[in-house]
Structure formats: structure tokens, C-alpha cells
Scaffold this active site. Sequence first.
Site, mmCIF file in Angstrom:
data_model
loop_
_atom_site.group_PDB
_atom_site.id
_atom_site.type_symbol
_atom_site.label_atom_id
_atom_site.label_comp_id
_atom_site.label_asym_id
_atom_site.label_seq_id
_atom_site.Cartn_x
_atom_site.Cartn_y
_atom_site.Cartn_z
ATOM 1 N N HIS A 224 -8.320 -4.651 -0.683
ATOM 2 C CA HIS A 224 -7.093 -3.927 -0.358
ATOM 3 C C HIS A 224 -6.292 -4.727 0.653
ATOM 4 O O HIS A 224 -6.653 -4.813 1.830
ATOM 5 C CB HIS A 224 -7.423 -2.535 0.193
ATOM 6 C CG HIS A 224 -6.217 -1.646 0.313
ATOM 7 N ND1 HIS A 224 -5.672 -1.011 -0.781
ATOM 8 C CD2 HIS A 224 -5.451 -1.307 1.382
ATOM 9 C CE1 HIS A 224 -4.619 -0.312 -0.390
ATOM 10 N NE2 HIS A 224 -4.457 -0.482 0.921
ATOM 11 N N ASP B 229 -10.379 -3.520 -5.464
ATOM 12 C CA ASP B 229 -9.852 -2.758 -4.331
ATOM 13 C C ASP B 229 -10.697 -1.495 -4.156
ATOM 14 O O ASP B 229 -10.712 -0.626 -5.041
ATOM 15 C CB ASP B 229 -8.391 -2.378 -4.609
ATOM 16 C CG ASP B 229 -7.706 -1.711 -3.418
ATOM 17 O OD1 ASP B 229 -8.400 -1.134 -2.567
ATOM 18 O OD2 ASP B 229 -6.465 -1.770 -3.345
ATOM 19 N N SER C 26 0.837 -1.200 0.000
ATOM 20 C CA SER C 26 0.000 0.000 0.000
ATOM 21 C C SER C 26 0.876 1.255 0.000
ATOM 22 O O SER C 26 1.678 1.444 -0.915
ATOM 23 C CB SER C 26 -0.951 -0.044 1.203
ATOM 24 O OG SER C 26 -1.954 0.947 1.089
#
EC number: 3.1.1.23
Length: 428
Positions: free
Chosen positions: A379, A348, A209
Site C-alpha cells: 500500500h 496490497d 489512497s
Amino acid sequence: LKMSAMLETPELPAVFDGVKLAAVAAVLYVIVRCLNLKSPTAPPELIYQDSALARFLLKSCPLLTKEYIPPLIWGKSGHIQTALYGKMGRVRSPHPYGLRKYLTMPDGATATFDLFEPQSEHCIGEDVTMVICPGIANHSEKQYIRTFVDYAQKNGYRCAVLNHLGALPNIELTSPRMFTYGCTWEFCAMVNYIKKTYPQTQLVVVGFSLGGNIVCKYLGESQANQERVLCCVSVCQGYSALRAQETFMQWDQCRRFYNFLMADNMKKIILSHRQVLFGDNNMKKPQSLSDADLSKLYTATSLMQIDDNVMRKFHGYNSLKEYYEEESCLHYLHRIYVPLLLVNAADDPLVHESLLSIPRALSEKRENVMHVLPLHGGHLGFFEGSVLFPEPLTWMDKLVVQYANAICQWEKTKSHCSDTEQAVSGQE
């Protein structure tokens, strides 16, 4: 009248049954839509240039061409995958043992990272270290990081995991600065420590991320940063905070709600360090930070408001636009020459589909880049499992290690071929 009432009464149960059936049908329809049950399972979409490296990877990484099958009941919902990752992290998470290292930065900040030694010999028999950058406000004690580290250790990798500045609740800040979206200082210090301490080791760079943005920016900032780096893997990053800014304020896919939750978490972390960051007796704090900013922080409902009022001021950016422009890895990706794997999930809820044009365009031009896009995973979820309960290891954990193993074998094969050519030329 009585006769007509008696004649009509038997029809009422049928009406009620019809209403019940309609209600059940409506509920089932909502469940099917919300859980995305009609969505197919398929191998991930791959975008890459035809090259010797790509062909080797497709042959050596079965997960790239194999169908990713999430848990049957809820695994096709990106929201549930994301929520489970956020709330639970992983199931039956292991507890790998590591040593915490402390590094003093030039501005007085104390960077920390955890070091985990390998638990078996690596598949190519050499010293390889994974340098790992977690997601926003994350650290080595998060369950998804622990699960991944344990799996990497068992595959022969040493792991170094950065703890984002200010993220660990039991580590006080020693300067008026926290981690930001694209600051690479602490990650760079950790990598330099590893290179110096283990002069024979080669590196696999991994970012999750926000960490994906940091590691890609770090590699692209300097050619020297890519020395001894075998490859880089980025999972679920958004590539450009400036482009993501507008989409993160939209209610589509509940992004505005996720934005609020993440902002609330960031607020708690910042406020836990408010004495160091905002205290009047701290002469080192940025002059631009004031009590007014602290007041705005209390009322902030989005990450953008927090970034504008607090985070950008740690590095002296004049505006939020300038901060997002300079801190994003978008302008550094084309300067990365080592093999680069960019992984996203099509469902996501945090990364808008428009942002995926960035890795797609890059992988269509560069032979060292491959973009992997499974239909499901949310995610940082990517859970696997048969029906209801997920397995401890995720598709993501296995893919990163499988890709790293393949790159290590590729480099060893290249090195062997080079040695053979030199030996032949020497005999001639």
C-alpha cells in the site's frame, strides 16, 4: 546397562543435529513464505481498451510494460512494503520549499494547501499544475508526498498539495468539522484557487489512497470540474467503502490489525481537536455529536466505529451505510471523461482483491481508463532497489510523472493536428 548406555550415547548428537536442521529448515520456509521470495517479478498487468490513446501510452510510458523489480530481500512482501511506507515514508526524503495558502470555507472551516513552483521547464513548454490529494490523515509534510513533489517540480510541474482538514498538528480547526472519506469541498476550493490564480495552467489531478477516492469523486460530481484537466491518476484506493467494510474486519492479510492501527491514529487526531468538535460552548457543532459519542470514540478499535460515531455526523448522514454509499467514488467513476489511470498493487494488504473488480470492469468498458496492477508494491510502497536498501524515488513516483508527461504530449499532438486541419480548411 552401562554398556547399552555407552552404545546409545554416540547417537544423541546426530539426533540433535537432525532437530537443528529441521528447525533451520522450518525457519527458512517461514522466511521464504513471509517474504514471498518465490514470487516472480513481472511487468504490471494492464487492463485497457485498444485505442489510439492506449497505444500512445504504451509507447510513451516504458514503466507500463517494463518489469517492476522491488528490493530482492523484502520487496516482494506487501506487508513490509506497506510497513516501511507507513513508518519511514521514503529514504533520504528531500525538503521542497512551498508556500502555505489558507482558504475560508462557507461553514467557517479553514482549508490549507501548500503550493510548490516548478524548478525547470515542462517537457511541452507549457504551464501545468499537479493538484494532489494525499492519503488518510496525511498532508504536504509527509515524506512520500515531499519526495513525489520534489520529483514533479524537477520535471516542470507546479504542485498544489491539500492538507486534510485537521491533519496538520499545528493548524487549529476553525469549525466543528474534519476531513472525511469522500468530502470534496476543500479539494474543490484548492482547484478553484489554482484555476483563478493561474488562468493559463492545465491540471493533472493526483490522489493517493483515500485521496484517490476524493479526486475521482470530485471529477465525477460535475462536468465543470473536468475543465482544463488533462488527466487523473489514482493510486491504491479501494473504490467502495461499503464493499471494503466487511473485508477490513477480516484477519486475512492482517487487515483487522491494520484497521486497528489506522483507527488509533484517527482517534489521536480527533481527540487533539476535541474542544472544537465536542466542546459545550461550540454552538456550531452537529447536534448529533454528543458526549456519548466521545465516550464511544475512546473505546473504538476500528475505522468503521469511528466513522459511525463521529465522521458521518459532520455531514448529517443517518447511517454508516448511507455515509459509505454516498461518499465513495464508485458511482462517479463512469462520469469521468478525461484520461484516468487507476493503479493498485496485487499484494496490497489493505485493499481486498474483490475490490479490484471495480477498476477492472471500468477499464474494460471505457477507452479513457487504464488499470495498472503490478504484482508487488503493497500500500503506497512501490519501493525499488537492488538487494536491501531502497532508492529514494519509487516506481510509483516515476510512473505518475511519466504518465502525466505522456498525456501532456498527447494533448499537444492533438492540438497541433487540429490547428493544422483548421489551417488547411481555411486555405481551401
